[in-house]
Design an enzyme around this catalytic site. Structure first.
Site, PDB file in Angstrom:
ATOM      1  N   GLY A 196      13.137  -1.109  -7.742  1.00 38.35           N
ATOM      2  CA  GLY A 196      12.800  -2.503  -7.454  1.00 38.35           C
ATOM      3  C   GLY A 196      11.921  -2.645  -6.225  1.00 38.35           C
TER       4      GLY A 196
ATOM      5  N   HIS B 288       3.995   0.583  -8.544  1.00 36.39           N
ATOM      6  CA  HIS B 288       4.838   0.436  -9.746  1.00 36.39           C
ATOM      7  C   HIS B 288       4.039  -0.223 -10.881  1.00 36.39           C
ATOM      8  CE1 HIS B 288       8.058   0.201  -6.488  1.00 36.39           C
ATOM      9  NE2 HIS B 288       8.453   1.220  -7.227  1.00 36.39           N
TER      10      HIS B 288
END
Ligand code: PAF
Length: 279
Positions: A31, A37
């Site tokens: 996260g 990402h």
């Protein structure tokens, strides 16, 4: 986009895609997503039909004095970034879903987990390999994407997939950097403005080694000391090492096989890692 928190629900959600012969791409994350990402998501969308992103801060890969409790978390923001990036499923299990009571079976990686970060973070890669293997079993992807910034992690996961006959293609995606060279990392948010400026010494040192390698330097000691020479601005250097890209053993002079120059250092209380490939 679906947000799913249990393995049973995840299996149900993916069943029809699997029956339809769709290729499932997987991006495991802890996260606090950034462009690094999102580049993995982009790669997955290009190479698969369904993209699953997991968001799980894995307790077993943190040492007792590390930043598990303060690791940055902002799930609402992660969900929005995933939706905007056309992710199909965000899988966000809680710790009990991943590690139910009486959990006691771990994956123990071998030699690849010993040098570099492995020497400074005992048990870290055992935790990484275990959770990645579990996530692979939960998602059952055809292909999975990891960032090169975590060079040793990529090597450990790739080797695990071979050793355990996991039918998953492992793809390493080049490190995404800020415009000034700093490797993107969720931990960069810990840095004050002044620390962030000093953190640039890491990529500067690594790039100096790349430049010298491109100019013909093949002596390991010279390349390493060139990189080290830039690193006096960090607060605590853990390592700068040139290792064989495949075995992660110390590279030998003259360099004649692809090698990775890897560094880890604390700036303030933030531990940062980075690497470049000399090939
Ligand atoms: O690279 C990371 O964020 C983590 O180590 C991973 C692969 C998601 C496992 O927890």
């Amino acid at each position: 986009m679906q947000t799913i928190t249990t393995v049973a629900e995840l299996r149900r959600a993916l069943a029809s895609d699997r029956r339809a012969g769709k290729r499932v791409g997987f991006v495991p994350t802890m996260g606090y997503l950034h462009d690094g990402h999102l580049t993995l998501v982009e790669a997955s969308r290009l190479q698969s039909d369904v993209t699953v992103v997991s968001v799980f801060v894995n307790p077993t890969q943190f040492g007792p004095n590390e930043d598990l409790s303060t690791y940055p978390r902002d799930f609402a923001r992660d969900e929005k970034l995933c939706r905007d990036a056309n992710v199909d499923i965000v899988f966000a299990p809680d710790a009990r879903e991943v590690y139910p009571g009486r959990f006691e079976t771990f994956i123990e990686p071998g030699e690849l987990a010993k040098p570099l970060c492995g020497a400074f973070r005992p048990g870290h890669f055992r935790g990484v390999a275990t959770v990645v293997c579990k996530l692979f079993n939960m998602v059952q992807p055809d292909i999975a994407f990891f960032g090169q910034k975590d060079f040793q992690q990529c090597a450990v996961v790739r080797h695990m997939a071979v050793d355990l006959n996991l039918p998953i293609e492992i793809v390493t995606v080049p490190t995404v950097r800020e415009a000034d060279g700093l490797a993107m990392s969720s931990r960069n948010r810990y840095l004050s403005e002044e620390e962030r400026r000093r953190a640039l010494a890491i990529s500067r040192g690594l790039f100096a080694a790349v430049d010298s390698f491109r100019a013909g330097e093949r002596e390991v000691e010279k390349l390493v000391s060139l990189a080290k020479g830039h690193l006096d601005e960090v607060d605590r250097l853990q390592y700068v090492e040139l290792v064989d890209q495949d075995t992660l053993k110390a590279a030998e002079s003259p360099l004649c096989r692809p090698a990775a120059m890897c560094a880890a250092a604390y700036v303030g209380s933030t531990r940062l890692i980075d690497n470049v490939i000399l090939a």
